[in-house]
Scaffold this active site. Structure first.
Site, mmCIF file in Angstrom:
data_model
loop_
_atom_site.group_PDB
_atom_site.id
_atom_site.type_symbol
_atom_site.label_atom_id
_atom_site.label_comp_id
_atom_site.label_asym_id
_atom_site.label_seq_id
_atom_site.Cartn_x
_atom_site.Cartn_y
_atom_site.Cartn_z
ATOM 1 N N GLU A 133 53.150 34.511 -94.689
ATOM 2 C CA GLU A 133 53.788 35.229 -93.373
ATOM 3 C C GLU A 133 52.961 34.530 -92.231
ATOM 4 O O GLU A 133 51.937 34.813 -91.687
ATOM 5 C CB GLU A 133 53.268 36.567 -93.555
ATOM 6 C CG GLU A 133 53.681 37.425 -92.433
ATOM 7 C CD GLU A 133 53.226 38.967 -92.386
ATOM 8 O OE1 GLU A 133 53.787 39.841 -91.653
ATOM 9 O OE2 GLU A 133 52.317 39.297 -93.095
ATOM 10 N N HIS A 199 57.964 38.350 -86.851
ATOM 11 C CA HIS A 199 57.167 37.931 -85.896
ATOM 12 C C HIS A 199 57.862 37.231 -84.866
ATOM 13 O O HIS A 199 57.407 36.133 -84.405
ATOM 14 C CB HIS A 199 55.896 37.110 -86.557
ATOM 15 C CG HIS A 199 55.019 38.302 -87.323
ATOM 16 N ND1 HIS A 199 54.140 39.007 -86.586
ATOM 17 C CD2 HIS A 199 54.862 38.559 -88.582
ATOM 18 C CE1 HIS A 199 53.362 39.713 -87.633
ATOM 19 N NE2 HIS A 199 53.832 39.464 -88.623
ATOM 20 N N ASN A 223 58.883 45.832 -86.723
ATOM 21 C CA ASN A 223 57.524 45.626 -86.391
ATOM 22 C C ASN A 223 57.401 43.967 -86.115
ATOM 23 O O ASN A 223 57.827 43.540 -87.003
ATOM 24 C CB ASN A 223 56.645 46.045 -87.390
ATOM 25 C CG ASN A 223 56.623 47.521 -87.934
ATOM 26 O OD1 ASN A 223 56.768 48.130 -88.995
ATOM 27 N ND2 ASN A 223 56.060 48.446 -86.798
ATOM 28 N N ASP A 252 55.208 54.177 -94.318
ATOM 29 C CA ASP A 252 53.834 54.938 -94.194
ATOM 30 C C ASP A 252 53.826 56.049 -93.315
ATOM 31 O O ASP A 252 52.973 56.786 -93.152
ATOM 32 C CB ASP A 252 52.776 54.167 -93.910
ATOM 33 C CG ASP A 252 52.674 52.957 -92.652
ATOM 34 O OD1 ASP A 252 53.747 53.311 -92.002
ATOM 35 O OD2 ASP A 252 51.856 52.292 -92.623
ATOM 36 N N GLY A 253 54.988 55.934 -92.516
ATOM 37 C CA GLY A 253 54.880 56.968 -91.303
ATOM 38 C C GLY A 253 54.225 56.924 -89.949
ATOM 39 O O GLY A 253 54.225 57.526 -89.083
ATOM 40 N N HIS A 255 53.697 52.671 -89.167
ATOM 41 C CA HIS A 255 54.429 51.790 -88.408
ATOM 42 C C HIS A 255 55.631 52.112 -87.895
ATOM 43 O O HIS A 255 56.061 51.582 -86.945
ATOM 44 C CB HIS A 255 54.565 50.582 -89.550
ATOM 45 C CG HIS A 255 53.343 49.896 -89.853
ATOM 46 N ND1 HIS A 255 52.257 50.280 -90.708
ATOM 47 C CD2 HIS A 255 52.868 48.559 -89.586
ATOM 48 C CE1 HIS A 255 51.435 49.572 -90.803
ATOM 49 N NE2 HIS A 255 51.826 48.266 -90.456
ATOM 50 N N ASP A 278 53.118 45.817 -97.025
ATOM 51 C CA ASP A 278 52.183 45.255 -95.917
ATOM 52 C C ASP A 278 50.709 45.552 -96.075
ATOM 53 O O ASP A 278 49.946 45.503 -95.163
ATOM 54 C CB ASP A 278 52.641 45.425 -94.548
ATOM 55 C CG ASP A 278 52.236 44.112 -93.702
ATOM 56 O OD1 ASP A 278 51.732 43.135 -94.035
ATOM 57 O OD2 ASP A 278 52.396 44.453 -92.508
ATOM 58 N N ALA A 317 47.357 46.152 -87.888
ATOM 59 C CA ALA A 317 46.854 45.038 -88.783
ATOM 60 C C ALA A 317 47.268 45.290 -90.135
ATOM 61 O O ALA A 317 46.147 45.710 -90.977
ATOM 62 C CB ALA A 317 45.307 44.972 -88.570
#
Length: 387
Positions: A133, A199, A223, A252-253, A255, A278, A317
Site C-alpha cells: 500500500e 489513495h 476512504n 467497523d462503522g 471508516h 486495514d 490511521a
C-alpha cells in the site's frame, strides 16, 4: 500449507455441523470428514453420531483478509520474522485463516528489506501474499502515509519491487493519475500482481483508464479517494459499477457509516465486495500511542488517528478491526450469515485467486469459523486444527 499450530488438542477427523455455509448455500446437519488439513468428505447426516464432535451454530469458511498491517501489538512492516508471525497469530485467533500482509509506504530500500523478511512466510503458506500500500500514492490522499516517501511508479521502481517479491507480491495499490501509473499497472499485472486503485485524487476518467490497464481492486472504497459529487463523480461510481472490480470495505462503522456500507453492498453485490480490516499494530490493544509507518498514531475508543504537530488527532490511521468484529458488523446491518460469509471469505478468496480458500467443499482447506446467530465468532479451525 505449513503453519505453526497449537498442540494442546488433537486435530478432529470428523465434525457434525448444525448449520453449514457451502458454495451453494446453507445446509443443515452435515458431517465433515477432515484429512491432511483438507475437507475429505461432506455428507448430510440428520443427527450427530455418538463418536463425532458436534459443532453448534453456524460453520462458515475461515475469514480471508486481503488488507491488514498488523495487530496484537505486532507489525508486518518489520525486519523480524517473529514479529510478523505474532501479528499473523493474533488475527488467526480472530478468525482470519488466510491473510495478505500489507506494508505501508517506506523508501524502496526499506520496502525491499521488509519484502525479504515476509517472502519466506508466503512460500511456506503462513501468508497468502504481500500487499504494497504505497509508495505509489497521491500526496493529496496520502492518509497515514509519509508524504516525503511517496514516489511515482517509474519502471525502475516497479521492476525492483517485482524482483524483490519474486512471486510473493499479491497486490499493490496505485493512484492512477500519477505519471507512469498506467504503464506500471500493466507491468504489475503482467508480473502476476493484482493492482488496486486507491489513495487517489483522480477522477472517473483516471479510474476507467486504470481498469482498462488491468486494475481489478478498489483499496478501501470511499476512504482516501476523491469523494462523490453529483457533477464530478470521481472514481467511486466507476469502481462500484464495473464488474471487473472487487471493492474493499472496512466494516467497523467508523471508516464508513452503516448506511454507506449497506449501499455499497447493494450496488456492487455479494460477489464484488470484500470485507477487510486495514488493521494496524494497535488492534486488540489498549487505547494509547502507537506508530504506523514511522508516523505517530493515537488510539481513542478504538479509533486510530495520526497525531498532528499540535498534538491533536488527525487523519484516520488504519483500524483496530478484526475480521471477527467485521463479520458481526455485517450481520448487524441485516446481512444473512451466508451473505456475510461471501464478503468475509468467498469473494476475496475467489477474486484474489486463492484456490481452496474461502469455501467449504471437498478438496478445499479445512479452514472454518463457527459463529452464532448474531455473527459473533465462537471457534476457529485452520488446516483441520482448532486454534
Amino acid at each position: 500449507m505449513t503453519t505453526e499450530q497449537p498442540t494442546a488438542r488433537p486435530a478432529p477427523t470428523r465434525l457434525w455441523c448444525e448449520r453449514l455455509v457451502t458454495p451453494v448455500g446453507e445446509r443443515r446437519g452435515v458431517l465433515l470428514t477432515l484429512a491432511d488439513g483438507r475437507v475429505a468428505d461432506l455428507q448430510p447426516v440428520a443427527a450427530p453420531p455418538a463418536d463425532v464432535e458436534r459443532v453448534a451454530g453456524w460453520t462458515v469458511p475461515g475469514f480471508v483478509d486481503t488488507h491488514g498491517h498488523g495487530g496484537g501489538g505486532h507489525d508486518y512492516a518489520t525486519l523480524d520474522v517473529d514479529e510478523a508471525r505474532a501479528a499473523r497469530a493474533f488475527h488467526r485467533a480472530h478468525g482470519t485463516t488466510t491473510a495478505l500482509a500489507s506494508l505501508v509506504t517506506a523508501d524502496l530500500d526499506t520496502l525491499v528489506a521488509q519484502i525479504g523478511t515476509l517472502a519466506p512466510l508466503v512460500r511456506t503458506g503462513e501468508l497468502a501474499g504481500l500487499h504494497l500500500e504505497g509508495p505509489f500514492l497521491s500526496p493529496a490522499k496520502k492518509g497515514a502515509h509519509t508524504e516525503s516517501l511517496l514516489v511515482p511508479p517509474t519502471p525502475e521502481a516497479v521492476d525492483r519491487l517485482l524482483e524483490a517479491g519474486d512471486g510473493t507480491l499479491g497486490m499493490v495499490t496505485i493512484a492512477p493519475e500519477l505519471p507512469g501509473a498506467l504503464a506500471a499497472i500493466a507491468r504489475f499485472v503482467a508480473g502476476g500482481v493484482a493492482v488496486a486503485v486507491g489513495h487517489t485524487d483522480g477522477d472517473e476518467t483516471d479510474a476507467r483508464r486504470a481498469l482498462d490497464a488491468g486494475a481489478t481492486v478498489a483499496t478501501h472504497l470511499f476512504n482516501a479517494m476523491r469523494p462523490i459529487h453529483h457533477r464530478e463523480p470521481g472514481p467511486v461510481p466507476v469502481l462500484l459499477a464495473d464488474e471487473r472490480v472487487v471493492v474493499e470495505l472496512i466494516g467497523d462503522g467508523f471508516h464508513l457509516h452503516r448506511d454507506v456500507v449497506a449501499m455499497a453492498v447493494d450496488a456492487a453485490g455479494l460477489d464484488r465486495v470484500a470485507l477487510i480490516t486495514d488493521a494496524m499494530v494497535a488492534t486488540g490493544m489498549p487505547d494509547g500511542g502507537y506508530t504506523l509507518g514511522g508516523l505517530d498514531v493515537v488510539v481513542r475508543h478504538g479509533e486510530a488517528r495520526l497525531v498532528e504537530a499540535d498534538g491533536s488527532p488527525g487523519s484516520i490511521a488504519g483500524s483496530t478491526l478484526t475480521m471477527a468484529a467485521g463479520f458481526a458488523f455485517l450481520v448487524s446491518l441485516g446481512l444473512s450469515i451466508p451473505g456475510a460469509a461471501h464478503l468475509a471469505a468467498s469473494t476475496p478468496a475467489r477474486r484474489h485467486g486463492l484456490e481452496g480458500r474461502g469455501t467449504i467443499e471437498v478438496g478445499g482447506a479445512a479452514d472454518l469459523c463457527v459463529v452464532d446467530d448474531a455473527g459473533r465468532l465462537q471457534r476457529v479451525l485452520q488446516d483441520g486444527v482448532w486454534v
